[in-house]
Write an enzyme that holds these catalytic residues in place. Structure first.
Site, short mmCIF file in Angstrom:
data_model
loop_
_atom_site.label_atom_id
_atom_site.label_comp_id
_atom_site.label_asym_id
_atom_site.label_seq_id
_atom_site.Cartn_x
_atom_site.Cartn_y
_atom_site.Cartn_z
N GLY A 87 34.33 26.69 32.98
CA GLY A 87 34.87 27.33 34.17
C GLY A 87 33.78 27.81 35.11
O GLY A 87 32.63 28.00 34.71
N ARG A 153 35.82 20.41 31.50
CA ARG A 153 36.01 20.79 30.10
C ARG A 153 36.31 19.53 29.30
O ARG A 153 36.76 18.53 29.84
CB ARG A 153 37.17 21.79 29.95
CG ARG A 153 36.97 23.09 30.71
CD ARG A 153 38.14 24.03 30.44
NE ARG A 153 38.08 25.23 31.24
CZ ARG A 153 37.40 26.33 30.92
NH1 ARG A 153 36.70 26.34 29.80
NH2 ARG A 153 37.40 27.39 31.71
N ASP A 179 30.42 29.43 25.29
CA ASP A 179 30.32 29.15 23.86
C ASP A 179 30.75 27.73 23.51
O ASP A 179 30.14 27.08 22.66
CB ASP A 179 31.10 30.19 23.04
CG ASP A 179 32.58 30.23 23.40
OD1 ASP A 179 32.96 29.69 24.46
OD2 ASP A 179 33.35 30.80 22.62
N THR A 207 29.27 32.88 30.90
CA THR A 207 30.63 33.29 30.57
C THR A 207 31.00 34.48 31.43
O THR A 207 30.41 35.55 31.30
CB THR A 207 30.78 33.64 29.08
OG1 THR A 207 32.00 34.36 28.88
CG2 THR A 207 29.62 34.50 28.57
N ASP A 209 33.50 36.26 31.28
CA ASP A 209 34.12 37.33 30.48
C ASP A 209 33.10 38.22 29.79
O ASP A 209 33.47 39.23 29.20
CB ASP A 209 35.03 36.73 29.41
CG ASP A 209 36.26 36.05 29.99
OD1 ASP A 209 36.50 36.20 31.20
OD2 ASP A 209 36.97 35.35 29.25
N ASP A 211 31.49 37.63 27.04
CA ASP A 211 31.89 37.72 25.64
C ASP A 211 30.94 37.04 24.66
O ASP A 211 31.29 36.82 23.50
CB ASP A 211 33.31 37.16 25.44
CG ASP A 211 33.44 35.69 25.85
OD1 ASP A 211 32.44 35.12 26.33
OD2 ASP A 211 34.54 35.13 25.69
#
Length: 465
Positions: A87, A153, A179, A207, A209, A211
């Protein structure tokens, strides 16, 4: 997870025999609070109780990042590939520009190829559709969001990708991704090793997020939560201007609620923050609907900030109306729309009790992903790019470059993909959210003994507000 020193060892392709262009710069440098010598290491833990409990002869520590006096690759004979995956995230173009600039200006690498549209660009069908990256064609790319290389992706075949690296004479591949992309890079390294090839693979972790563990903060995260605050402010203004105003903002965060937490702390408009790490009840006297009702009766409006992965246990099974499966092309579980679910349930509840709401629901995810990096992330991306180039030119492979406790270090790919960085319900970040919003603890269900929510780690915030 107990980490030992051997878990932090970095793979190298071999002895460094070539003189680095930075050798003269490094000749007289010593370890200081602002510089870590290449032979020094950065401690994994900085808490006395954790250090004291470790009985190993050598405490866990990271290899420091940065230029070396000797390098593995001869720059004049080195061809480099760059690929961006997954993304979008603020700062990808900044990383690409930083890598190209460092390779071109300082290491004098003659050819840098950009593979288009993620790892799909390394398949046989697309391997010739590359972009030559030079100083002239990347100078202004940081003014745009997204990635000039495109992204995708998917689960590409590792051997086919190695065939592409051989066909395009690639010596070093930089992977910008999260990841899933790093796991794909690990499969690529395994295939490279099986063939006995001298190709380095280095990742710059991406990332939105935030994370990934063992990093102070992911690039683009600060830009993301900064932009998210604009949407919270807009929804708060709308909610406050209408009778029984209800505002709901859904933000990124499949497994980790960092963006929701930081955006709520920065804006001050949120009354409740819902994150994946802290389950909540919908019904009952202490449930979400009762608290929304209470806010409308006492304050006249309410604003809820919810991370996309929150409350998934309340939603129907994964999958969608078009017949798509429970996972996407990268193997990530499809999530239900918690924002729309809450909008429907809150609206129904309030209408039923005679408090017909003026509800505003906003999902700005793609608007946030596509913004340009702010000043902080622009600097951060550039420094990560420099560290990645230094690592790769010194023959490091299966390696990720991150910042840990204000130092740039090398982390093995298997370690950074071993688990997720998540908000700790017992940590000071979540406590700050509760304090800032006056959100009651009783909104959250108690974690079951042994559940994943009861044993979370929070590594974000070392260099954050």
């Amino acid at each position: 997870m107990t980490v030992q020193l051997e878990d932090l060892q970095i793979r190298t392709l071999g002895e460094c025999r070539h003189t680095s262009p930075f050798s003269a710069w490094l000749a007289d440098k010593q370890t200081t609070p602002h510089f870590v010598h290449e032979d020094d290491r950065v401690m994994l833990d900085d808490t006395t109780s954790i250090i004291s409990a470790n009985t190993a002869e050598a405490l866990p520590s990271f290899e420091c990042a940065g230029p070396r006096k000797k390098i593995y690759f001869d720059p004049a004979r080195t061809t480099v590939g760059i690929v961006s995956c997954g993304g979008l995230c603020p700062g990808i173009n900044n990383v690409i520009r930083g890598v190209v600039q460092e390779l071109t200006v300082h290491y004098r690498v003659r050819r840098i190829l950009g593979f288009r549209n993620g790892l799909k660009g390394l398949t046989a069908k697309y391997r010739d559709d590359t972009m030559d990256l030079t100083q002239s064609n990347f100078q202004d790319i940081t003014r745009s969001g997204g990635t000039i290389l495109g992204s995708s992706r998917g689960d590409q075949d590792a051997d086919e990708m190695v065939d592409t690296l051989i066909a395009r004479k690639i010596d070093i591949l930089f992977v910008i991704g999260g990841d899933g992309s790093i796991r794909a890079a690990m499969r690529l390294v395994s295939a490279i090793t099986q063939r006995g090839l001298d190709i380095a693979v280095v990742a710059i972790p991406k990332t939105i997020d935030n994370d990934l563990p063992y990093t102070d903060q992911s690039f683009g995260f600060q830009s993301a939560f900064e932009r998210a605050t604009d949407f919270i402010e807009a929804v708060t203004t709308e909610a406050a201007a209408h009778e029984n105003g209800v505002g709901i903002v859904k933000l990124m965060g499949r497994h980790s609620g960092f963006i929701a937490c930081y955006a709520a702390l920065a804006n001050h408009g949120a009354d409740m923050v819902l994150i994946p790490e802290v389950p909540f009840e919908l019904e009952g006297p202490d449930g979400l609907l009762a608290k929304v009702e209470h806010h409308l009766l006492t304050r006249g409006h309410v604003v809820i900030v919810v991370a996309e992965g929150a409350g998934q246990e309340l939603l129907p099974a994964a999958g969608d109306a078009d017949g798509n499966g429970a996972t996407d092309a990268s193997g990530n579980q499809r999530l239900g729309d918690i924002g729309q679910f809450l909008s429907d349930r809150v609206s129904s509840h309030l209408t039923r009790i005679g408090l017909k709401p003026a509800l505003r629901y906003v999902d700005p995810s793609y608007s946030i992903r596509s913004v340009t990096a702010n000043a902080y992330d622009s600097v951060y991306c550039l420094r990560l790019a420099h560290a990645a180039v230094h690592a790769a030119m010194a023959g490091r492979t299966e390696t990720v470059v991150v910042r840990w406790r204000r130092r740039f270090v090398h982390v093995p790919m298997p370690l950074i993909t071993s688990h997720r960085n998540r908000v700790d319900p017992d940590g000071d970040l979540w406590m700050s959210v509760l304090e800032a919003t006056n959100q009651p603890e009783t909104l959250a269900r108690q974690c079951e003994p042994g559940s994943t929510t009861a044993t979370l780690t929070e590594t974000s915030g070392v260099n954050a507000p």
